[in-house]
Scaffold this motif. Structure first.
Motif, PDB file in Angstrom:
ATOM      1  N   ARG A 223       0.952  -1.165  -0.022  1.00 28.93           N
ATOM      2  CA  ARG A 223      -0.111  -0.129   0.077  1.00 28.93           C
ATOM      3  C   ARG A 223       0.712   1.303  -0.151  1.00 28.93           C
ATOM      4  O   ARG A 223       2.056   1.226   0.740  1.00 28.93           O
ATOM      5  N   ILE A 224       0.419   2.297  -0.614  1.00 24.37           N
ATOM      6  CA  ILE A 224       0.900   3.646  -0.692  1.00 24.37           C
ATOM      7  C   ILE A 224       1.503   3.961   0.550  1.00 24.37           C
ATOM      8  O   ILE A 224       2.559   4.447   0.840  1.00 24.37           O
ATOM      9  N   GLU A 225       0.175   4.114   1.598  1.00 23.82           N
ATOM     10  CA  GLU A 225       0.648   4.414   2.910  1.00 23.82           C
ATOM     11  C   GLU A 225       1.909   3.747   3.538  1.00 23.82           C
ATOM     12  O   GLU A 225       2.576   4.535   4.459  1.00 23.82           O
ATOM     13  N   ILE A 227       4.531   2.490   2.217  1.00 20.81           N
ATOM     14  CA  ILE A 227       5.958   3.137   1.797  1.00 20.81           C
ATOM     15  C   ILE A 227       6.017   4.457   2.156  1.00 20.81           C
ATOM     16  O   ILE A 227       7.245   4.705   2.473  1.00 20.81           O
ATOM     17  N   ARG A 228       5.023   5.193   2.236  1.00 20.54           N
ATOM     18  CA  ARG A 228       5.163   6.497   2.628  1.00 20.54           C
ATOM     19  C   ARG A 228       5.757   6.514   4.041  1.00 20.54           C
ATOM     20  O   ARG A 228       6.441   7.479   4.507  1.00 20.54           O
ATOM     21  N   GLU A 229       5.040   5.670   5.009  1.00 19.39           N
ATOM     22  CA  GLU A 229       5.545   5.630   6.405  1.00 19.39           C
ATOM     23  C   GLU A 229       7.156   5.221   6.317  1.00 19.39           C
ATOM     24  O   GLU A 229       7.827   5.869   7.158  1.00 19.39           O
ATOM     25  N   ILE A 230       7.379   4.428   5.676  1.00 20.35           N
ATOM     26  CA  ILE A 230       8.805   3.993   5.749  1.00 20.35           C
ATOM     27  C   ILE A 230       9.911   4.825   5.356  1.00 20.35           C
ATOM     28  O   ILE A 230      10.771   5.220   6.002  1.00 20.35           O
ATOM     29  N   ALA A 231       9.343   5.367   4.206  1.00 23.60           N
ATOM     30  CA  ALA A 231      10.172   6.643   3.733  1.00 23.60           C
ATOM     31  C   ALA A 231      10.447   7.751   4.633  1.00 23.60           C
ATOM     32  O   ALA A 231      11.531   8.199   4.683  1.00 23.60           O
ATOM     33  N   GLY A 232       9.549   7.978   5.462  1.00 28.04           N
ATOM     34  CA  GLY A 232       9.608   8.918   6.278  1.00 28.04           C
ATOM     35  C   GLY A 232      10.558   8.564   7.314  1.00 28.04           C
ATOM     36  O   GLY A 232      11.370   9.505   7.757  1.00 28.04           O
ATOM     37  N   ILE A 233      10.544   7.616   7.886  1.00 28.08           N
ATOM     38  CA  ILE A 233      11.462   7.064   8.889  1.00 28.08           C
ATOM     39  C   ILE A 233      12.712   7.029   8.358  1.00 28.08           C
ATOM     40  O   ILE A 233      13.820   7.760   9.149  1.00 28.08           O
ATOM     41  N   VAL A 234      12.980   6.710   7.076  1.00 26.68           N
ATOM     42  CA  VAL A 234      14.526   6.900   6.591  1.00 26.68           C
ATOM     43  C   VAL A 234      14.842   8.069   6.342  1.00 26.68           C
ATOM     44  O   VAL A 234      15.757   8.516   6.838  1.00 26.68           O
ATOM     45  N   GLU A 235      14.006   9.158   5.949  1.00 26.05           N
ATOM     46  CA  GLU A 235      14.199  10.352   5.657  1.00 26.05           C
ATOM     47  C   GLU A 235      14.582  11.224   6.705  1.00 26.05           C
ATOM     48  O   GLU A 235      15.686  11.973   6.752  1.00 26.05           O
TER      49      GLU A 235
END
Ligand code: SF4
Ligand code: SF4
Length: 340
Positions: A223-225, A227-235
């Motif tokens: 789900r898009i949410e 990948i957004r959540e994980i990308a946020g943690i990484v960023e």
């Protein structure tokens, strides 16, 4: 998203990859959206496999028209022999719509017998070497769940990339594999960064994994949410807190000795029971479609009902799991979720 050098491949890859298992169970249109969202978020590293149903095809559709050199694509073949390997690779190329694959992995070298077949005359490894020579593959790689086997294969020096399960519960790779990958300058893909769906705290999972500068976690995304959540943690480059470490300790003791590492050292079973498949039923049911779970795990569950409780397998399990008891629990869970 920050990019890092991926070992001796010299490829610059995003701090996390996009794992292509879960898009098997969503529509092509939704899969295309989620892959493109990941790329928009700066993820340039996409990992899939020949055996993940239509995952390669969906990724191919999503990347159509994109600049090939902006992407790092990894896939895998489970073949033992060269002829089957060549067939798998050609189909992977066709489905992905590309004329080369950056990282092609010999998928799940799980046993000594498989290793012998792959590296023997006419084995899949010959096919992989030829594919590198012809340019169909840039970098040879392999995946495995077995730490001792992986260590031996890595030491052989033939591969540029290794993929092994690694998360804060299944952390056996930490001791030897991660330092060895660093020493050999190999790329390390952390398979099952969230325990294949068992660990539901993304923050904890990625804060734990991103402490290692030489690994690329490969979460399966649906789900898009997510990948957004994980990308946020990484960023945000979130650091592991003291509270996190306490939680990890607590969860480790909860999972404790009952955690099946899918190493298959417990084999052979006189009844032919595929023990690890039944012991990991819970995570498989969470990850895959009902039909796929039925075809993949259903026969193993049926066999598990014939367990003689002889205990042979337990003498070989390095984690001292109470296999007959856990098989019963796996069968009961299956019956509750999938119907007896
Ligand atoms: S206890 Fe059950 S699973 Fe283990 S070896 Fe015996 S029959 Fe196989
Ligand atoms: S039961 Fe033990 S030996 Fe068998 S796959 Fe699981 S962890 Fe490995």
């Amino acid at each position: 998203m920050k990019k890092v050098r991926f070992g001796k491949t010299g490829l610059m890859v995003s701090r996390i990859a996009f794992g292509g298992i879960p898009i098997m169970r969503i529509s092509k249109a939704d899969a295309v959206k989620v892959v493109r969202e990941a790329i928009d978020l700066g993820i340039n590293f996409i990992d899939t496999a020949h055996v993940y149903a239509d995952s390669e095809e969906k990724i191919g559709e999503a990347i159509k028209g994109m600049r090939r050199e902006d992407l790092v694509i990894a896939s895998k073949s489970p073949a033992d022999d060269k002829a089957a390997f060549n067939k798998d690779l050609d189909l992977s190329l066709e489905r992905l719509g590309v004329d080369y694959i950056d990282i092609y992995q010999l998928h799940n070298i799980a046993s000594e017998a498989k290793r012998k077949a792959i590296f023997g005359p006419g084995g899949a490894f010959e096919g992989l070497q030829e594919a590198v020579k012809s340019g169909k593959v840039r970098w040879p790689a392999f995946s495995s769940h077995s730490i001792p086997l992986a260590i031996e294969i890595m030491k052989g020096g033939e591969f540029a990339v290794v993929q092994i399960p690694f998360n804060y519960i299944d952390n056996a790779a930490e001791k030897d594999i991660i330092p060895l990958a660093k020493e050999l300058d190999m790329g390390f893909i952390a398979m099952k960064p969230m325990g294949g769906g068992l660990l539901d705290n993304a923050g904890l999972s990625f804060r734990y994994l991103l402490r290692y500068d030489n690994i690329i976690p490969d979460p399966g995304i649906e789900r898009i949410e997510e990948i957004r959540e994980i990308a946020g943690i990484v960023e945000r480059e979130e650091a592991l807190t003291e509270e996190d470490s306490k939680t990890i300790e607590k969860l480790r003791s909860e999972f404790g000795p009952s955690w099946c590492h899918r190493c298959d050292y417990c084999q052979p079973c006189p009844q032919g029971i595929f023990i690890s498949a039944v012991l990991t039923t819970k995570s498989t049911i969470k990850r895959l479609t009902r039909d796929r779970v039925k075809s993949m795990v259903g026969p193993a569950v049926e066999k598990a009902r014939t367990c003689l409780e002889c205990g042979d397998c337990m003498t070989r399990c390095p984690y001292h799991l109470e296999i007959p008891k856990l098989l019963k629990e796996g069968v009961a869970y299956w019956d509750a979720q999938m119907g007896a």
